[in-house]
Design a protein around this motif. Structure first.
Motif, short mmCIF file in Angstrom:
data_model
loop_
_atom_site.label_atom_id
_atom_site.label_comp_id
_atom_site.label_asym_id
_atom_site.label_seq_id
_atom_site.Cartn_x
_atom_site.Cartn_y
_atom_site.Cartn_z
N PRO A 99 0.86 -1.19 0.00
CA PRO A 99 0.00 0.00 0.00
C PRO A 99 0.89 1.23 0.00
CG PRO A 99 -0.47 -1.45 1.88
CD PRO A 99 0.80 -1.92 1.27
N LEU A 100 0.42 2.26 -0.63
CA LEU A 100 1.26 3.42 -0.87
C LEU A 100 1.83 4.07 0.41
CD1 LEU A 100 2.38 5.27 -3.03
CD2 LEU A 100 0.34 6.67 -2.82
N SER A 101 0.97 4.57 1.23
CA SER A 101 1.44 5.36 2.38
C SER A 101 2.19 4.49 3.37
CB SER A 101 0.26 6.02 3.08
OG SER A 101 -0.39 6.86 2.16
N PHE A 102 1.58 3.39 3.75
CA PHE A 102 2.23 2.50 4.70
C PHE A 102 3.56 2.02 4.14
CE2 PHE A 102 3.06 -1.68 6.53
CZ PHE A 102 2.99 -1.38 7.89
N GLY A 103 3.53 1.74 2.87
CA GLY A 103 4.76 1.27 2.22
C GLY A 103 5.86 2.29 2.34
N LEU A 104 5.54 3.52 1.98
CA LEU A 104 6.56 4.56 2.02
C LEU A 104 7.01 4.83 3.44
CD1 LEU A 104 5.10 7.04 -0.61
CD2 LEU A 104 7.17 5.64 -0.82
N ALA A 105 6.07 4.89 4.34
CA ALA A 105 6.39 5.31 5.71
C ALA A 105 7.09 4.20 6.50
CB ALA A 105 5.12 5.73 6.43
N LYS A 106 6.54 3.03 6.44
CA LYS A 106 7.00 1.98 7.33
C LYS A 106 7.86 0.91 6.67
CE LYS A 106 4.90 3.02 11.25
NZ LYS A 106 5.68 3.22 12.47
N LEU A 107 7.46 0.53 5.44
CA LEU A 107 8.12 -0.60 4.83
C LEU A 107 9.44 -0.22 4.18
CD1 LEU A 107 6.78 -3.14 5.31
CD2 LEU A 107 5.65 -3.01 3.07
N SER A 108 9.41 0.94 3.56
CA SER A 108 10.58 1.38 2.80
C SER A 108 11.89 1.23 3.59
CB SER A 108 10.35 2.81 2.36
OG SER A 108 11.48 3.27 1.68
N PRO A 109 11.96 1.76 4.81
CA PRO A 109 13.24 1.61 5.54
C PRO A 109 13.60 0.14 5.81
CG PRO A 109 11.53 2.58 6.93
CD PRO A 109 11.00 2.56 5.55
N LEU A 110 12.57 -0.67 6.05
CA LEU A 110 12.86 -2.07 6.34
C LEU A 110 13.41 -2.78 5.10
CD1 LEU A 110 9.84 -3.12 8.58
CD2 LEU A 110 12.16 -2.44 9.26
N LEU A 111 12.84 -2.42 3.95
CA LEU A 111 13.32 -3.04 2.72
C LEU A 111 14.77 -2.64 2.45
CD1 LEU A 111 10.20 -2.77 0.36
CD2 LEU A 111 10.98 -4.72 1.72
N GLN A 112 15.07 -1.40 2.75
CA GLN A 112 16.46 -0.95 2.57
C GLN A 112 17.39 -1.77 3.46
OE1 GLN A 112 16.97 0.79 0.11
NE2 GLN A 112 14.90 1.56 -0.20
N GLN A 113 16.96 -1.93 4.70
CA GLN A 113 17.75 -2.72 5.65
C GLN A 113 17.96 -4.14 5.15
OE1 GLN A 113 15.62 -1.46 9.47
NE2 GLN A 113 17.10 -2.99 10.18
N PHE A 114 16.85 -4.74 4.69
CA PHE A 114 16.92 -6.12 4.20
C PHE A 114 17.86 -6.22 3.01
CE2 PHE A 114 15.38 -9.81 1.75
CZ PHE A 114 15.39 -10.78 2.73
N ASN A 115 17.77 -5.22 2.17
CA ASN A 115 18.62 -5.20 0.99
C ASN A 115 20.10 -5.09 1.37
OD1 ASN A 115 19.55 -3.12 -1.67
ND2 ASN A 115 18.87 -5.23 -1.93
N ASN A 116 20.37 -4.38 2.44
CA ASN A 116 21.76 -4.29 2.91
C ASN A 116 22.25 -5.65 3.40
OD1 ASN A 116 21.85 -1.62 2.30
ND2 ASN A 116 21.37 -0.92 4.39
N LEU A 117 21.35 -6.35 4.08
CA LEU A 117 21.72 -7.68 4.57
C LEU A 117 21.97 -8.66 3.42
CD1 LEU A 117 19.20 -8.24 7.52
CD2 LEU A 117 21.69 -8.00 7.67
N HIS A 118 21.10 -8.58 2.39
CA HIS A 118 21.18 -9.53 1.27
C HIS A 118 21.23 -8.77 -0.04
CE1 HIS A 118 20.29 -12.53 4.25
NE2 HIS A 118 19.16 -11.94 4.56
N PRO A 119 22.40 -8.25 -0.36
CA PRO A 119 22.48 -7.35 -1.52
C PRO A 119 22.15 -8.04 -2.84
CG PRO A 119 24.62 -7.60 -0.39
CD PRO A 119 23.66 -8.49 0.31
#
Lengths: 298, 298
Positions: A99-119
């Motif tokens: 979902p747009l807002s939740f995604g941007l607000a809450k998920l986005s940073p987590l996805l970045q973190q996950f991506n750092n863990l598993h590039p």
DNA sequence: CCTTATAGTTCTAATATTTGAAACAGTAAG
DNA sequence: CTTACTGTTTCAAATATTAGAACTATAAGG
């Protein structure tokens, strides 16, 4: 009739030069090997090996076939291992609908973190509030807020969202800050978030339920926009906490009737098709999200 | 576990987009198709199709695998058909072992004829009087004169050879032309053909058997050479008809003691490994040779 | 040259796999 | 809301495969 096994057997017999040895290698008996070869030759209608009782020599046709077989076996093993490895390793692409807002607000940073863990894991994220047919559109995973009905999907709850009723200090100064649900019904207007219900339900101090409906002066399917409008004093909003938390913190918005809303909690789910075999990368992401939300809610 | 059939099934399901349709195409029931797919996915540990109850969408991994499968299936079919066709068609190479003299004299023209009939069939002819291990050296066919003992081979009699005792008129004038086997034993000398027996056996007019042994003044393993020597008056030869026939015709050699030799007939065989599936070209050649010798002997 | 050991084939009972049919579950379309 | 249709599951029956022994024939060794 297992063509591939026949080919494999043939190749090994040619390589080893002995049916008995191959039988041992393949953990079976020589009769099985012998029969497989005969079977293969019969099917092809061609002699691959010229036999005496104790030895065999490859025929011309056998030689040609041998080359083909070696290549085919190699390709099959490549085919199988390539995808097996890919799916088992933490790499590849995850198609994700959020979902747009939740995604941007809450998920986005987590996805970045996950991506750092598993590039090696790439993302393909669709920020969209529309309803998505996960399986049919080829998504691995979607994040959904609130109830879902698609029963062939599996849902895992990630976190909860608190709905907060609020308005700007200027608006409240002008219209009066209500102390009861009834007070809200007198002259207040709302800014209506897309799929929100027409009326708001409150739990009164006596334990009863009260349903209040006030006029909407603005409709939109974007929470941030409505939040800005509320800050500008246009009306009352019922907003997920993650959208208005900052404005409340900085006192651009004030909470109205706190803890009186009924059903003010929304659930956030990760949903995914009930594939028997889910790629490891998807499993990892789900586990990661569950873990992160668990700790951030503490 | 029939990997190839699984792959085939998977490809067809992807192409047709429906398990039911594929079941009909493949003359089976949908449960079989469904199970094959599940089986394949389990073995790979990967979902190839994301399913809802009524439809399915191919996954990323499925797409990769699909491409592999298509190529593999194509290659298998190529491998099988290429050699099947090659062996069934009148083309390819025949490896042939023939005795030197007989081969040159009698077989050579027949092979030319056969080659005219089937120009796509190539020959690889080994003219050699040595003993050859057919199977082990990769021959399709050998022509052998006289007895054979290799029981894992199949023999087909092509024709017979008449052994003829003869010498040049000059020699006979000098040493006397014998009228009886005994007469031969007096002062005659022979030119000895390679594997010929030491003594010659005759059937006497009274019906008995007489064995005569005369000194050899020249040994060789080549009939034509000995024939030339006999023409030059060096001695008596026991020769296959096809070697000395011409010299007898032109009266360079005269027959001695006609029709009195015991066992003067040698058999000529085509021998070949007992392959269950013999290439069509080899079958044709054998049939051709049998036929040609039959008519030429009439 | 004979004996023995060994390689491969064939046969059959036992075993494992695959199938077909039907019941079941879920979805789309009218 | 009902009907028709798609795919899955289950289970007995049909089919295919295997293990093991008997057999054939060759090679090797004395």
């Amino acid at each position: 009739m297992n063509q591939l096994e026949e080919m494999q057997t043939f190749v090994r017999v040619v390589d080893a030069g002995s049916i008995t040895k191959v039988a041992e290698q393949m953990n079976t008996v020589k009769s099985a090997i012998s029969r497989r070869l005969s079977e293969l030759e019969s099917r092809l209608g061609v002699s691959l090996l010229t036999r005496t009782t104790r030895t065999h020599t490859i025929t011309d046709a056998g030689l040609t076939f041998y080359d083909h077989c070696v290549r085919i076996i190699e390709e099959v093993s490549q085919a199988e291992s390539s995808i097996s490895n890919k799916e088992k390793a933490l790499e590849g692409r995850i198609r994700l609908a959020v979902p747009l807002s939740f995604g941007l607000a809450k998920l986005s940073p987590l996805l970045q973190q996950f991506n750092n863990l598993h590039p090696k894991i790439k993302f393909d994220v669709d920020f969209n509030d529309r309803h998505i047919e996960l399986a049919e559109e080829g998504f691995d995973l979607a994040i959904r807020i609130a109830k879902l009905k698609d029963s062939s999907l599996i849902a895992k709850r990630l976190t909860t969202i608190q709905l907060i009723l609020c308005a700007s200090p200027a608006y409240l100064a002008k219209h009066g800050a209500p102390n009861t649900p009834q007070g809200l019904a007198n002259g207040h207007v709302k800014l209506n978030y897309h799929s929100a219900p027409d009326s708001w339900k409150f739990t009164t101090k006596s334990g009863g339920t009260e349903s209040i409906s006030i006029p909407s002066v603005m409709n939109a399917n974007n929470g941030d926009f409505l939040c800005q409008a509320a800050i500008a004093g246009k009306g009352v909003i019922l907003m997920p906490d993650f959208i208005c938390a900052e404005a409340i913190e900085s006192e651009q918005l004030n909470i109205i009737l706190p803890n009186q809303l009924t059903n003010s909690l929304l659930n956030v789910y990760a949903i995914y098709p009930q594939n028997k075999h889910q790629p490891q990368r998807v499993k990892s992401l789900i586990a990661f999200l569950v873990e992160q939300f668990k700790t951030s809610n503490k």
